[in-house]
Design an enzyme around this catalytic site. Structure first.
Site, PDB file in Angstrom:
ATOM      1  CG  ASP A 217      -1.794   1.171   1.347  1.00  0.00           C
ATOM      2  OD1 ASP A 217      -2.693   1.286   0.496  1.00  0.00           O
ATOM      3  OD2 ASP A 217      -1.601   1.994   2.261  1.00  0.00           O
TER       4      ASP A 217
ATOM      5  CD  GLU B  64      -2.114   1.687  -3.603  1.00  0.00           C
ATOM      6  OE1 GLU B  64      -3.284   1.756  -4.000  1.00  0.00           O
ATOM      7  OE2 GLU B  64      -1.762   2.043  -2.466  1.00  0.00           O
TER       8      GLU B  64
END
Length: 715
Positions: free
Chosen positions: A410, A439
């Site tokens: 994340d 990400e």
């Protein structure tokens, strides 16, 4: 000591630099000399090298003749006889501090045997550390002093088997006591209030042998949330919303067709990715049905979340049940990806990191305030040695103890390149083929841009997949502008970009290269837990269209995810048009918004069958999962079709199929096109998808149906 009790402030900001703040109300903020002393009463002068007035203080920058000894209380004295304690300041964020106190041991936390229990805590700025123990059958605690060792590690060995004892640490920093759960805790009480000592060997299972996995492009990822997956009334699952529920087999919906894990197996995916299942805030584990949360509020990084357990208060239950889930998935030949949130903590001030070594684990901006690139109030300082060590240790723990097969990072762009390279190296040393994706977005955190683990620096992270937001926004339209229409909605402005992302985002028509170097760096998706589902976006973009058209657009978008070069990523329920009723940020919305609606699976069973067929095509034909940019360039030819139609010829080299044509029509009208000579078999069109088909095309022309992809194969 309360800050109000200090007549002035003194901070150690570098190994040999002390900053002193004298209030103007105290001797006009003036002192011509300062000195330092410690418990031995040895007094040493400080050299004043700079003085300036800031607000209501005079600020003095002083140099130490020699570095101080950490772990002891020091006092600063002025010319008036006033004195204050030397507080640990910005020194903790200096490279010199990192070098001096880096500890490379693998024994932080608790190690337990039949006769002894060992505790180790890294707390280099503490002047005292105590262990607080509570017998499982008592409400009274025993406090034991710990001993300081090299590299700022504090330890204690207790000659007793302390299994099931609850424990915390008491840490004295800057004359303030803080109580903290062990950052390396592996079990906790309900809601993570206390650490619990357990023997993990009691819970261990042998890992099942999984099918071969050669390249990341062979993966088909299916993202879900443990609670969403089974909480629906018609999921057919007994332990709804729990680890055990997600592990149940042969469950059926009201149509008597498979749901849950058996359905996932039948669909054909290779990896199931769960939203965070380490201990997080936002759900009261004592009453887990009262609240909902995705899990991006990390509390304890090495402890399973208790709200998914049948017994959140049982120290072993959550561990055993999570391992049972992972084991059940492995038995089906499917791998498990863990969504990890090492970029921030839920609340910085109350986190174990901040309580144990205040200020060290988080980034601060040029003004000295905590940075906020994550948008949640704090950024983990992964570039610091003991922070990097914690992340790598944690990854190793999840792989070795829980048999995790991959990680989704994340907000990976908050982390630094070296940390991610170390993660990659560690994973490879444990299990080949570990999938790492993240990400890689550039966020406003005080880390030099060349050190950020962002998509711009993908060449420094060659074996880590990046969530390809260019693919997402090109195919469906900008995800942050709900009404923007992408290529599948007929927007010709995205035509060139669509060719690029379908061929792996490697810049197939560009001499200078593309967004990525290799296709296995591209995680292709149009929908995930974040933002609106594809269905909800379509309903908003095309409010006057009927659902038949919405379904065609949706099928085309999902189809492009599955047949493009790179790593396909599906959001659970995407294959049956998942809706969150227009909620674009459902991180704490109730179950009726977030649940996987198994009734829709029956309602849209034809689309499920179609998506299953495309998955089969991808797995059977290597031309849809080429392993390198060179292979793509050598075996891909763009057909000269009028925009926005796309035609791509792919050389296949296996399965008795020598050539494949991928033809895409995003328009609402039929299109007649020329195709290369040969005898072609239709394996996908607007109605069917599957490797086996008897539908032949002998002519040089073919009609492309509206809003549809067509795949032709030549033997």
């Amino acid at each position: 000591m309360n800050s109000n009790e200090r007549i002035f402030q003194a901070y150690l900001d570098e190994m040999d630099i002390i900053t002193i703040l004298l209030p103007l109300s105290y001797h006009q903020g003036l002192s011509s000399t300062f000195s330092i002393t410690d418990e031995s009463q040895h007094v040493r002068p400080l050299q004043i090298i700079k003085k300036q007035q800031i607000e209501n203080h005079n600020k003095y920058i002083c140099r130490l003749a020699e570095e101080i000894s950490f772990g002891h209380l020091h006092w600063i004295m002025d010319e008036h006889g006033g004195r204050t304690d030397l507080q640990i300041g910005a020194v903790i964020r200096t490279p010199a501090f990192d070098e001096r106190f880096f500890y490379d041991g693998n024994d932080l936390g608790v190690k337990i045997s039949a006769t002894q229990t060992h505790f180790k805590l890294w707390a280099p700025t503490a002047t005292q550390v105590k262990l607080k123990l509570r017998n499982p059958n008592s409400s009274f605690s025993e406090i034991v002093k710990m001993k300081r060792e090299d590299k700022g590690v504090w330890s204690i060995s207790v000659n007793v088997d302390l299994e099931l004892y609850k424990y915390t640490f008491l840490i004295l920093v800057n004359q303030e006591w803080r109580e903290s759960v062990d950052p390396y805790a592996v079990s906790v009480t309900a809601n993570g209030e206390l650490g619990v000592i357990v023997k993990l060997e009691k819970t261990r299972r042998e890992k099942h042998i999984l099918p071969p996995f050669e390249s990341p492009v062979d993966a088909i990822i299916y993202e879900t949330h443990i609670r969403d997956f089974t909480i629906h009334p018609n999921s057919g699952v007994k332990h709804k919303g729990l680890y055990l529920g997600a592990s149940e087999l042969d469950t059926k919906g009201k149509d008597s067709e498979p749901t849950g894990l058996s359905y996932i197996k039948d669909l054909g995916i290779t990896h199931i990715e769960f939203l965070p299942f380490n201990d997080f805030a936002g759900v009261d584990e004592a009453e887990p049905h009262k609240d909902y949360n995705w899990g991006y509020n990390p509390i304890h990084f090495n402890v399973p979340e208790g709200s998914y357990s049948t017994n959140p208060s049982g120290p072993y239950a959550r561990i055993i049940e999570l391992k049972q889930l992972i084991d059940a998935i492995h038995v089906q030949g499917i791998r498990v990806i863990m969504d990890v949130v090492y970029n921030h903590v839920y609340i910085r001030e109350t986190s174990s990191f901040e309580k144990v070594v205040p200020g060290y684990y988080f980034r601060h901006n040029e003004l000295g305030f905590p940075s906020n690139g994550t948008g949640v109030g704090n950024d983990i300082a992964s570039e610091r040695k003991m922070v990097r060590k914690f992340i790598v240790d944690s990854i190793r723990f999840w792989m070795e103890e829980y048999h995790i097969d991959g990680f989704r990072f994340d907000l990976m762009g908050i982390l630094d390149v070296e940390t991610m390279k170390e993660v990659r190296k560690t994973c490879d040393s444990i299990q080949e083929g570990t999938l790492i994706i993240g990400e890689g977005w550039n966020l406003n955190t005080p880390l030099p841009i060349d050190k950020k683990a962002i998509i711009r620096n993908q060449s420094k992270l060659p074996d880590i997949g990046q969530f390809n937001d260019k693919f997402r926004d090109t195919v469906k339209g900008n995800t942050f502008y709900l009404y923007d229409k992408g290529y599948v909605l007929g927007n010709e402005h995205y035509y060139g970009g669509a060719i690029d992302v379908i061929t792996g985002s490697i810049g197939i028509n560009q001499e200078t290269g593309g967004l990525l170097t290799e296709p296995f760096q591209s995680v292709n998706y149009v929908e995930c837990h974040d933002n609106h589902t594809m269905w909800d976006k379509l309903v908003s973009c095309l409010p006057d269209s009927d659902h038949a058209l919405h379904m065609k657009y949706h099928r085309l978008a999902t189809g492009l995810v599955l047949i493009s070069q790179g790593i396909p990523f599906l959001h659970s329920g995407q294959e049956f048009f998942r809706t969150k009723r227009g909620d674009g940020n459902s991180y704490k919305s109730p179950d009726h918004i977030n649940q996987l609606d198994w009734d829709r699976k029956h309602l849209y069973k034809e689309n499920v069958k179609y998506i299953k067929g495309l998955i089969q095509i991808r797995k059977e034909l290597p031309c849809f999962r080429m392993k390198s940019a060179d292979e793509i360039r050598a075996n891909t030819h763009i057909l000269p079709l009028p925009a926005p139609l796309i035609g791509i010829s792919l050389q296949n080299h296996s399965n008795d199929v020598s050539q494949v044509l991928l033809l895409i029509n995003p328009l609402r009208t039929t299109q007649l096109i020329q195709i290369p000579d040969g005898s072609w078999t239709v394996i996908a069109n607007d109605k069917i998808a599957g490797i086996y088909s008897n539908k032949k095309v002998q002519e040089k022309e073919i009609v492309l149906e509206p809003v549809c992809l067509t795949i032709l194969a030549k033997k």
